[in-house]
Scaffold this active site. Structure first.
Site, PDB file in Angstrom:
ATOM      1  N   PHE A   1     -21.457 -58.327  58.253  1.00 31.80           N
ATOM      2  CA  PHE A   1     -21.795 -59.132  57.068  1.00 31.80           C
ATOM      3  C   PHE A   1     -20.517 -59.890  56.737  1.00 31.80           C
ATOM      4  O   PHE A   1     -19.496 -59.276  56.396  1.00 31.80           O
ATOM      5  CB  PHE A   1     -22.155 -58.156  55.948  1.00 31.80           C
ATOM      6  CG  PHE A   1     -22.641 -58.737  54.656  1.00 31.80           C
ATOM      7  CD1 PHE A   1     -24.004 -58.971  54.440  1.00 31.80           C
ATOM      8  CD2 PHE A   1     -21.756 -58.997  53.618  1.00 31.80           C
ATOM      9  CE1 PHE A   1     -24.458 -59.451  53.222  1.00 31.80           C
ATOM     10  CE2 PHE A   1     -22.210 -59.485  52.398  1.00 31.80           C
ATOM     11  CZ  PHE A   1     -23.566 -59.703  52.205  1.00 31.80           C
TER      12      PHE A   1
ATOM     13  N   THR B   1     -15.877 -63.046  53.610  1.00 35.08           N
ATOM     14  CA  THR B   1     -14.457 -63.327  53.343  1.00 35.08           C
ATOM     15  C   THR B   1     -13.876 -64.375  54.292  1.00 35.08           C
ATOM     16  O   THR B   1     -14.175 -64.387  55.484  1.00 35.08           O
ATOM     17  CB  THR B   1     -13.645 -62.017  53.443  1.00 35.08           C
ATOM     18  OG1 THR B   1     -14.224 -61.076  52.542  1.00 35.08           O
ATOM     19  CG2 THR B   1     -12.193 -62.228  53.065  1.00 35.08           C
TER      20      THR B   1
ATOM     21  N   GLY C   1     -11.853 -63.855  49.049  1.00 39.81           N
ATOM     22  CA  GLY C   1     -12.663 -62.685  49.372  1.00 39.81           C
ATOM     23  C   GLY C   1     -13.598 -62.366  48.224  1.00 39.81           C
ATOM     24  O   GLY C   1     -14.364 -61.417  48.276  1.00 39.81           O
ATOM     25  N   SER C   2     -13.534 -63.157  47.157  1.00 39.53           N
ATOM     26  CA  SER C   2     -14.306 -62.814  45.960  1.00 39.53           C
ATOM     27  C   SER C   2     -15.109 -63.977  45.384  1.00 39.53           C
ATOM     28  O   SER C   2     -15.972 -63.753  44.551  1.00 39.53           O
ATOM     29  CB  SER C   2     -13.360 -62.316  44.851  1.00 39.53           C
ATOM     30  OG  SER C   2     -12.437 -61.373  45.325  1.00 39.53           O
TER      31      SER C   2
ATOM     32  N   HIS D   1       1.304 -30.655  48.587  1.00 38.53           N
ATOM     33  CA  HIS D   1       1.818 -30.437  49.944  1.00 38.53           C
ATOM     34  C   HIS D   1       3.337 -30.587  50.063  1.00 38.53           C
ATOM     35  O   HIS D   1       3.883 -30.390  51.163  1.00 38.53           O
ATOM     36  CB  HIS D   1       1.162 -31.418  50.929  1.00 38.53           C
ATOM     37  CG  HIS D   1      -0.240 -31.072  51.289  1.00 38.53           C
ATOM     38  ND1 HIS D   1      -1.307 -31.251  50.425  1.00 38.53           N
ATOM     39  CD2 HIS D   1      -0.782 -30.545  52.419  1.00 38.53           C
ATOM     40  CE1 HIS D   1      -2.427 -30.866  51.018  1.00 38.53           C
ATOM     41  NE2 HIS D   1      -2.135 -30.425  52.219  1.00 38.53           N
ATOM     42  N   GLY D   2       4.023 -30.972  48.993  1.00 39.96           N
ATOM     43  CA  GLY D   2       5.475 -31.146  49.084  1.00 39.96           C
ATOM     44  C   GLY D   2       5.837 -32.122  50.193  1.00 39.96           C
ATOM     45  O   GLY D   2       5.078 -33.036  50.512  1.00 39.96           O
TER      46      GLY D   2
ATOM     47  N   GLU E   1     -15.510 -54.544  49.153  1.00 36.07           N
ATOM     48  CA  GLU E   1     -16.865 -54.591  48.563  1.00 36.07           C
ATOM     49  C   GLU E   1     -16.755 -54.882  47.078  1.00 36.07           C
ATOM     50  O   GLU E   1     -17.352 -54.206  46.250  1.00 36.07           O
ATOM     51  CB  GLU E   1     -17.582 -53.260  48.794  1.00 36.07           C
ATOM     52  CG  GLU E   1     -18.995 -53.417  49.298  1.00 36.07           C
ATOM     53  CD  GLU E   1     -19.003 -53.916  50.725  1.00 36.07           C
ATOM     54  OE1 GLU E   1     -19.149 -55.141  50.885  1.00 36.07           O
ATOM     55  OE2 GLU E   1     -18.879 -53.116  51.655  1.00 36.07           O
TER      56      GLU E   1
HETATM   57  C1  LIG Z   1     -11.019 -52.662  55.928  1.00 40.70           C
HETATM   58  C2  LIG Z   1     -11.597 -53.938  55.419  1.00 40.70           C
HETATM   59  C3  LIG Z   1     -12.898 -54.269  55.763  1.00 40.70           C
HETATM   60  C4  LIG Z   1     -13.455 -55.457  55.292  1.00 40.70           C
HETATM   61  N1  LIG Z   1     -14.707 -55.797  55.721  1.00 40.70           N
HETATM   62  C5  LIG Z   1     -15.245 -56.987  55.306  1.00 40.70           C
HETATM   63  C6  LIG Z   1     -16.533 -57.410  55.798  1.00 40.70           C
HETATM   64  O1  LIG Z   1     -17.155 -56.729  56.621  1.00 40.70           O
HETATM   65  N2  LIG Z   1     -17.019 -58.588  55.353  1.00 40.70           N
HETATM   66  C7  LIG Z   1     -16.337 -59.382  54.469  1.00 40.70           C
HETATM   67  O2  LIG Z   1     -16.846 -60.442  54.118  1.00 40.70           O
HETATM   68  N3  LIG Z   1     -15.109 -59.016  54.019  1.00 40.70           N
HETATM   69  C8  LIG Z   1     -14.557 -57.840  54.407  1.00 40.70           C
HETATM   70  N4  LIG Z   1     -13.313 -57.475  53.966  1.00 40.70           N
HETATM   71  C9  LIG Z   1     -12.591 -58.342  53.051  1.00 40.70           C
HETATM   72  C10 LIG Z   1     -12.590 -57.820  51.620  1.00 40.70           C
HETATM   73  O3  LIG Z   1     -13.904 -57.643  51.133  1.00 40.70           O
HETATM   74  C11 LIG Z   1     -11.815 -58.829  50.777  1.00 40.70           C
HETATM   75  O4  LIG Z   1     -10.506 -58.861  51.293  1.00 40.70           O
HETATM   76  C12 LIG Z   1     -11.841 -58.423  49.340  1.00 40.70           C
HETATM   77  O5  LIG Z   1     -13.033 -58.879  48.756  1.00 40.70           O
HETATM   78  C13 LIG Z   1     -10.664 -58.952  48.588  1.00 40.70           C
HETATM   79  O6  LIG Z   1     -10.504 -60.313  48.783  1.00 40.70           O
HETATM   80  P1  LIG Z   1      -9.058 -60.971  48.836  1.00 40.70           P
HETATM   81  O7  LIG Z   1      -8.223 -60.140  49.731  1.00 40.70           O
HETATM   82  O8  LIG Z   1      -9.215 -62.402  49.101  1.00 40.70           O
HETATM   83  O9  LIG Z   1      -8.521 -60.727  47.363  1.00 40.70           O
HETATM   84  P2  LIG Z   1      -8.543 -61.740  46.113  1.00 40.70           P
HETATM   85  O10 LIG Z   1      -9.961 -62.089  45.775  1.00 40.70           O
HETATM   86  O11 LIG Z   1      -7.594 -62.855  46.430  1.00 40.70           O
HETATM   87  O12 LIG Z   1      -7.936 -60.799  45.028  1.00 40.70           O
HETATM   88  C14 LIG Z   1      -6.521 -60.553  44.889  1.00 40.70           C
HETATM   89  C15 LIG Z   1      -6.249 -59.893  43.550  1.00 40.70           C
HETATM   90  O13 LIG Z   1      -6.696 -60.759  42.486  1.00 40.70           O
HETATM   91  C16 LIG Z   1      -7.677 -60.099  41.664  1.00 40.70           C
HETATM   92  N5  LIG Z   1      -8.749 -61.036  41.301  1.00 40.70           N
HETATM   93  C17 LIG Z   1      -9.406 -61.885  42.145  1.00 40.70           C
HETATM   94  N6  LIG Z   1     -10.312 -62.615  41.459  1.00 40.70           N
HETATM   95  C18 LIG Z   1     -10.233 -62.198  40.172  1.00 40.70           C
HETATM   96  C19 LIG Z   1     -10.909 -62.565  38.966  1.00 40.70           C
HETATM   97  N7  LIG Z   1     -11.846 -63.535  38.941  1.00 40.70           N
HETATM   98  N8  LIG Z   1     -10.573 -61.926  37.832  1.00 40.70           N
HETATM   99  C20 LIG Z   1      -9.626 -60.957  37.831  1.00 40.70           C
HETATM  100  N9  LIG Z   1      -8.942 -60.579  38.931  1.00 40.70           N
HETATM  101  C21 LIG Z   1      -9.240 -61.187  40.072  1.00 40.70           C
HETATM  102  C22 LIG Z   1      -8.209 -58.973  42.527  1.00 40.70           C
HETATM  103  O14 LIG Z   1      -8.666 -57.865  41.740  1.00 40.70           O
HETATM  104  C23 LIG Z   1      -7.013 -58.567  43.367  1.00 40.70           C
HETATM  105  O15 LIG Z   1      -6.228 -57.657  42.622  1.00 40.70           O
HETATM  106  C24 LIG Z   1     -12.720 -56.310  54.430  1.00 40.70           C
HETATM  107  C25 LIG Z   1     -11.417 -55.972  54.074  1.00 40.70           C
HETATM  108  C26 LIG Z   1     -10.840 -54.813  54.596  1.00 40.70           C
HETATM  109  C27 LIG Z   1      -9.426 -54.496  54.231  1.00 40.70           C
END
Ligand SMILES: Cc1cc2nc3c(=O)[nH]c(=O)nc-3n(C[C@H](O)[C@H](O)[C@H](O)COP(=O)(O)OP(=O)(O)OC[C@H]3O[C@@H](n4cnc5c(N)ncnc54)[C@H](O)[C@@H]3O)c2cc1C
Length: 383
Positions: A125, A128, A133-134, A340-341, A365
């Site tokens: 799925f 990102t 990613g959001s 666990h120290g 997620e």
């Molecule tokens: C192991 C792993 C598996 C993954 N698998 C998938 C996958 O299968 N498919 C997929 O699509 N993605 C996947 N991802 C990506 C992951 O879902 C995104 O990296 C995640 O959503 C965070 O996005 P970002 O790193 O761009 O963080 P950002 O969105 O840039 O966020 C950075 C910081 O800003 C804060 N922030 C961001 N927007 C806001 C807001 N509007 N208000 C307040 N705070 C905010 C966040 O809380 C965070 O602290 C995966 C990531 C990892 C590490």
């Protein structure tokens, strides 16, 4: 209110626990080192596929077990208690398949679900991108209509399971309407290329790669839902995806508790186990409280997912559970590490792995802050 599990749910929980102890436990060091879950753990009758974990939430008519989300949570907790790598693969797979099962046409379901439900294919799925990613408004992957097809171009980042053969639900901006739209493609179709897996802090073995789409041709029949349905499909996906992510955090919390108890009883000072120290007892009691609160939130979410009253209510419950459960896992792992120290600080220590794994949950997620914003928005609107 009835908190009793059915015979079938208890059986699934027990089978997953026995599988994890018998087959996964001996492979954990190898998974950590090679950052890859051995094929024999995933495939075949003796693997996770044999436990029906790839198709647990898929209706029997499409080759799944139709066992439902509560069974899924119970099984995933037991897998993640031993190692989170296979849990991440299963969670991302169920997220990708869930979108097709809920929004796909009968023809799409018949085409994509059976092989994935049996574990022959592994689903992904992909939302990102390097820039976001959001936030769906910042997507840059494009889908341009050309007759009965779309041409997709773009780059996706950190996508779980993107290195395995199988269906991929991918989000792109449909050029004519300018709105996010979901498409199903076969991974490794012409124009699809992947990076090396990222080397992550935790959840080793659950492979996460970047991929590029270069003029990928997607037939009109592969649009998931309607053009412009990308946002609701994404919201549904990340709400249901939290069930798997929470189960991983729950498994880590249980591992943190069991490891703290074991170490407290094994480690001695002046011929007495450190469990005799009140400071250690307080730590164990604190982790037990964190586990209990996570456990019931996760089980309840699995129960609600089987028959949600409304999608919005479910998304709120999922956000609430995620905000609590992901942080509980981090806190439980931190306290267990304390018990666990210095031994817990060694790379090979099991609690060190659990600590690294627990750090992963809050970012995935739906980042933690977004969960709290969704939750607060819903609560404040109602008052
Ligand atoms: C192991 C792993 C598996 C993954 N698998 C998938 C996958 O299968 N498919 C997929 O699509 N993605 C996947 N991802 C990506 C992951 O879902 C995104 O990296 C995640 O959503 C965070 O996005 P970002 O790193 O761009 O963080 P950002 O969105 O840039 O966020 C950075 C910081 O800003 C804060 N922030 C961001 N927007 C806001 C807001 N509007 N208000 C307040 N705070 C905010 C966040 O809380 C965070 O602290 C995966 C990531 C990892 C590490």
């Amino acid at each position: 209110m009835d908190f009793t599990f059915s015979t079938e749910e208890l059986l699934i929980q027990q089978m997953a626990r026995e599988f994890a102890e018998q087959y996964l436990r001996p492979a954990t060091r190898r998974i950590e080192k090679e950052n890859r879950v051995p094929d024999e753990i995933l495939a075949g009758l003796a693997g996770l596929a044999g436990l029906d974990l790839f198709g647990m939430n898929i209706p029997e008519q499409y080759g799944g077990a139709g066992a439902g989300y509560l069974s899924y949570v119970l099984a995933m907790e037991q897998i993640a208690r031993v190692h989170c790598g296979p849990g991440l693969i299963l969670s991302a797979h169920n997220l990708g398949l869930g979108a097709i099962a809920n929004f796909g046409t009968d023809e799409q379901k018949a085409r994509f679900l059976p092989k994935a439900a049996s574990g022959e294919h592994i689903a992904s799925f992909a939302f990102t991108e390097p820039g976001t990613g959001s936030d769906p408004k910042q997507l840059t992957t494009t889908a341009v209509r050309r007759g009965d097809e779309f041409i997709l171009n773009g780059a996706k980042r950190f996508i779980s399971n993107a290195g395995y053969q199988g269906p991929l639900t991918v989000f792109a901006i449909e050029a004519e309407s300018g709105v996010p739209t979901a498409f199903i493609i076969d991974k490794f179709c012409p124009g699809y290329s992947i990076s090396q897996p990222w080397e992550k802090l935790g959840w080793h073995g659950g492979d996460v790669v970047d991929f590029n789409l270069k003029d990928v041709v997607v037939p009109l029949d592969n649009v998931l839902g309607k053009i412009g349905d990308g946002y609701p499909i994404l919201q549904f996906g990340i709400a249901y995806g939290k069930i798997g992510m929470n189960s991983l955090a729950l498994g880590s919390t249980l591992a943190a508790l069991e490891l703290a108890v074991r170490y407290a009883n094994e480690r001695t000072h002046r011929e007495q186990p450190i469990a005799k120290f009140q400071a250690i007892q307080l730590k164990v009691a604190e982790i037990a409280g964190l586990y209990e609160s996570s456990r019931w939130l996760c089980y309840r979410l699995g129960f609600l997912a089987n028959d949600p009253k409304s999608y919005r209510d479910f998304a709120r419950e999922a956000a609430l559970a995620k905000a609590v459960v992901a942080r509980n896992a981090q806190e439980a792992a931190r306290i267990s590490l304390d018990v666990h120290g210095s031994y817990g600080l060694m790379q090979d220590a099991e609690i060190a792995r659990v600590y690294r794994d627990a750090a992963m949950g809050p970012q995935i997620e739906g980042v933690l802050h977004m969960q709290q914003i969704i939750l607060a928005g819903d609560i404040l609107r109602k008052r």
